[in-house]
Design a protein around this motif. Sequence first.
Motif, PDB file in Angstrom:
ATOM      1  N   MET A   1      27.274  44.649  43.998  1.00 14.62           N
ATOM      2  CA  MET A   1      28.344  45.564  44.411  1.00 14.62           C
ATOM      3  C   MET A   1      28.448  45.635  45.931  1.00 14.62           C
ATOM      4  N   ARG A   2      27.499  45.002  46.639  1.00 15.09           N
ATOM      5  CA  ARG A   2      27.531  45.055  48.103  1.00 15.09           C
ATOM      6  C   ARG A   2      28.422  43.955  48.691  1.00 15.09           C
ATOM      7  N   ARG A   3      29.017  43.139  47.798  1.00 15.59           N
ATOM      8  CA  ARG A   3      29.992  42.126  48.226  1.00 15.59           C
ATOM      9  C   ARG A   3      31.310  42.370  47.487  1.00 15.59           C
ATOM     10  N   PHE A   4      32.436  41.955  48.103  1.00 16.34           N
ATOM     11  CA  PHE A   4      33.709  41.942  47.372  1.00 16.34           C
ATOM     12  C   PHE A   4      34.049  40.494  47.063  1.00 16.34           C
ATOM     13  N   MET A   5      34.959  40.288  46.112  1.00 17.24           N
ATOM     14  CA  MET A   5      35.514  38.949  45.908  1.00 17.24           C
ATOM     15  C   MET A   5      37.010  39.067  45.615  1.00 17.24           C
ATOM     16  N   CYS A   6      37.742  38.007  45.984  1.00 17.95           N
ATOM     17  CA  CYS A   6      39.183  37.968  45.710  1.00 17.95           C
ATOM     18  C   CYS A   6      39.406  37.216  44.402  1.00 17.95           C
ATOM     19  N   TRP A   7      40.119  37.844  43.485  1.00 18.94           N
ATOM     20  CA  TRP A   7      40.393  37.230  42.184  1.00 18.94           C
ATOM     21  C   TRP A   7      41.322  36.027  42.342  1.00 18.94           C
TER      22      TRP A   7
ATOM     23  N   MET B   1      37.106  51.047  33.458  1.00 21.73           N
ATOM     24  CA  MET B   1      37.009  50.563  34.840  1.00 21.73           C
ATOM     25  C   MET B   1      36.085  49.359  34.955  1.00 21.73           C
ATOM     26  N   SER B   2      35.213  49.212  33.951  1.00 22.10           N
ATOM     27  CA  SER B   2      34.281  48.082  33.971  1.00 22.10           C
ATOM     28  C   SER B   2      34.868  46.885  33.237  1.00 22.10           C
ATOM     29  N   ASN B   3      36.097  47.007  32.733  1.00 22.34           N
ATOM     30  CA  ASN B   3      36.693  45.926  31.941  1.00 22.34           C
ATOM     31  C   ASN B   3      37.689  45.140  32.797  1.00 22.34           C
ATOM     32  N   ILE B   4      37.466  43.850  32.895  1.00 23.82           N
ATOM     33  CA  ILE B   4      38.274  43.021  33.802  1.00 23.82           C
ATOM     34  C   ILE B   4      39.753  43.024  33.429  1.00 23.82           C
ATOM     35  N   HIS B   5      40.067  43.061  32.128  1.00 24.05           N
ATOM     36  CA  HIS B   5      41.480  43.000  31.721  1.00 24.05           C
ATOM     37  C   HIS B   5      42.212  44.277  32.146  1.00 24.05           C
ATOM     38  N   CYS B   6      41.570  45.418  31.936  1.00 26.91           N
ATOM     39  CA  CYS B   6      42.180  46.693  32.353  1.00 26.91           C
ATOM     40  C   CYS B   6      42.321  46.707  33.876  1.00 26.91           C
ATOM     41  N   TYR B   7      41.280  46.207  34.566  1.00 24.81           N
ATOM     42  CA  TYR B   7      41.263  46.233  36.030  1.00 24.81           C
ATOM     43  C   TYR B   7      42.411  45.393  36.603  1.00 24.81           C
ATOM     44  N   LEU B   8      42.593  44.190  36.051  1.00 31.06           N
ATOM     45  CA  LEU B   8      43.632  43.295  36.596  1.00 31.06           C
ATOM     46  C   LEU B   8      45.038  43.782  36.230  1.00 31.06           C
ATOM     47  N   ALA B   9      45.167  44.442  35.063  1.00 30.35           N
ATOM     48  CA  ALA B   9      46.501  44.798  34.575  1.00 30.35           C
ATOM     49  C   ALA B   9      47.017  46.116  35.136  1.00 30.35           C
ATOM     50  N   ASP B  10      46.131  46.977  35.599  1.00 26.78           N
ATOM     51  CA  ASP B  10      46.551  48.357  35.849  1.00 26.78           C
ATOM     52  C   ASP B  10      46.130  48.834  37.244  1.00 26.78           C
ATOM     53  N   ALA B  11      47.132  49.037  38.116  1.00 29.72           N
ATOM     54  CA  ALA B  11      46.840  49.469  39.492  1.00 29.72           C
ATOM     55  C   ALA B  11      46.142  50.829  39.502  1.00 29.72           C
ATOM     56  N   GLN B  12      46.445  51.667  38.494  1.00 26.90           N
ATOM     57  CA  GLN B  12      45.801  52.996  38.457  1.00 26.90           C
ATOM     58  C   GLN B  12      44.284  52.853  38.224  1.00 26.90           C
ATOM     59  N   VAL B  13      43.930  51.907  37.356  1.00 24.47           N
ATOM     60  CA  VAL B  13      42.502  51.663  37.091  1.00 24.47           C
ATOM     61  C   VAL B  13      41.842  51.158  38.379  1.00 24.47           C
TER      62      VAL B  13
ATOM     63  N   SER C   1      32.353  41.904  35.507  1.00 26.02           N
ATOM     64  CA  SER C   1      32.879  43.006  34.699  1.00 26.02           C
ATOM     65  C   SER C   1      32.817  42.607  33.232  1.00 26.02           C
ATOM     66  N   PHE C   2      32.943  43.593  32.340  1.00 24.23           N
ATOM     67  CA  PHE C   2      33.000  43.253  30.918  1.00 24.23           C
ATOM     68  C   PHE C   2      34.277  42.456  30.668  1.00 24.23           C
ATOM     69  N   GLY C   3      34.167  41.395  29.882  1.00 27.18           N
ATOM     70  CA  GLY C   3      35.315  40.529  29.620  1.00 27.18           C
ATOM     71  C   GLY C   3      35.403  39.377  30.616  1.00 27.18           C
ATOM     72  N   GLN C   4      34.569  39.403  31.648  1.00 26.41           N
ATOM     73  CA  GLN C   4      34.577  38.339  32.666  1.00 26.41           C
ATOM     74  C   GLN C   4      33.471  37.340  32.337  1.00 26.41           C
ATOM     75  N   GLN C   5      33.713  36.075  32.659  1.00 22.62           N
ATOM     76  CA  GLN C   5      32.704  35.037  32.367  1.00 22.62           C
ATOM     77  C   GLN C   5      31.484  35.176  33.259  1.00 22.62           C
ATOM     78  N   LEU C   6      30.331  35.020  32.674  1.00 17.58           N
ATOM     79  CA  LEU C   6      29.105  34.968  33.475  1.00 17.58           C
ATOM     80  C   LEU C   6      29.065  33.640  34.219  1.00 17.58           C
ATOM     81  N   VAL C   7      28.213  33.548  35.230  1.00 18.72           N
ATOM     82  CA  VAL C   7      28.107  32.281  35.971  1.00 18.72           C
ATOM     83  C   VAL C   7      27.065  31.412  35.255  1.00 18.72           C
ATOM     84  N   PRO C   8      27.485  30.283  34.634  1.00 17.65           N
ATOM     85  CA  PRO C   8      26.560  29.527  33.787  1.00 17.65           C
ATOM     86  C   PRO C   8      25.285  29.101  34.506  1.00 17.65           C
ATOM     87  N   GLU C   9      25.380  28.714  35.789  1.00 15.80           N
ATOM     88  CA  GLU C   9      24.173  28.244  36.506  1.00 15.80           C
ATOM     89  C   GLU C   9      23.162  29.388  36.653  1.00 15.80           C
TER      90      GLU C   9
END
Length: 259
Positions: A127-133, A52-64, A170-178
């Motif tokens: 976690m107190r904010r959402f974002m749209c991918w 659930m903490s992995n961005i690839h699983c999260y984006l690929a799988d509605a169940q996750v 999430s794991f697998g997601q890029q950190l914000v360089p700044e």
Amino acid sequence: MDSKIIAEVGAWVSEAQRIVALTGAGISTDSGIPDFRGPQGVWTRNPLAEKMSNIHCYLADAQVRKASWQNRLGSPAWSAQPNPGHLSLVELERAGKLHALITQNIDELHQIAGNSPERVIEVHGSMRRFMCWGCGMRGPMQAVLERVRAGEADPHCRTCGGILKSDTISFGQQLVPEVIDRAMQAAGQGDLFLAVGSSLQVYPIAGTVEVARAAGSRIVIVNAQPTPFDDLADAVLPGSISEVLPRICARPLSWKSAR
Ligand code: NAD
């Protein structure tokens, strides 16, 4: 815990003018929010939770995603209160000693405790904010959780239809360089570096310890389990954070404000 070492580290805190703290999930366990890798950690108890903490699983799988939304809804963070560990870092800021507070935590308990938002560097978001991918829109998480409560198991962006997630890295997601640059820079500007409640296994942020050391800062690690940086530290305090931090940050009359 040996009171001699507590007194010695307390003296270092007292002398320090620019303290940089790095906090991890361990500072919030005494507020009722489990960590990932400690003995009661979310991943230690349920290795599937890592998905659930992995961005690839999260984006690929509605169940996750559906399971993640249920998890967010039931997160203990919504009712958690700062503990004496968080409050000790507020004390350091009030005394004018806290140069920066780098946190891997996403719970905002440092700001709720009273640390100024501009001093807190959130390297993994909130976690107190959402974002749209899809379109990058951000907003308060509670607005999306209302939709989940109302029956949308996997809510999508109302503007672009994109997948929604919490505004965290999430794991697998890029950190914000700044943000990482700011954390690395701050790590090299202190005279005392306090690494608190982190297994120090996640790079690049674990590298702030090396940056601080290279800049001549004293290093103190407060963590119940050993970390890969214990040999490099000037002191390692393995007790409970909510007990140890108030002891080393207790404010004697002799404390001089750095400002
Ligand atoms: P981690 O789970 O890898 O390590 C936490 C460490 O804290 C462990 O070594 C554990 O032994 C120690 N610890 C736990 N409770 C303690 C206590 N009361 N006293 C002393 N030591 C204690 O955590 P991490 O290094 O922060 O990495 C996990 C990642 O997961 C973070 O980057 C963060 O984004 C995320 N996370 C955040 C939260 C939160 O915001 N509260 C909670 C879980 C995970």
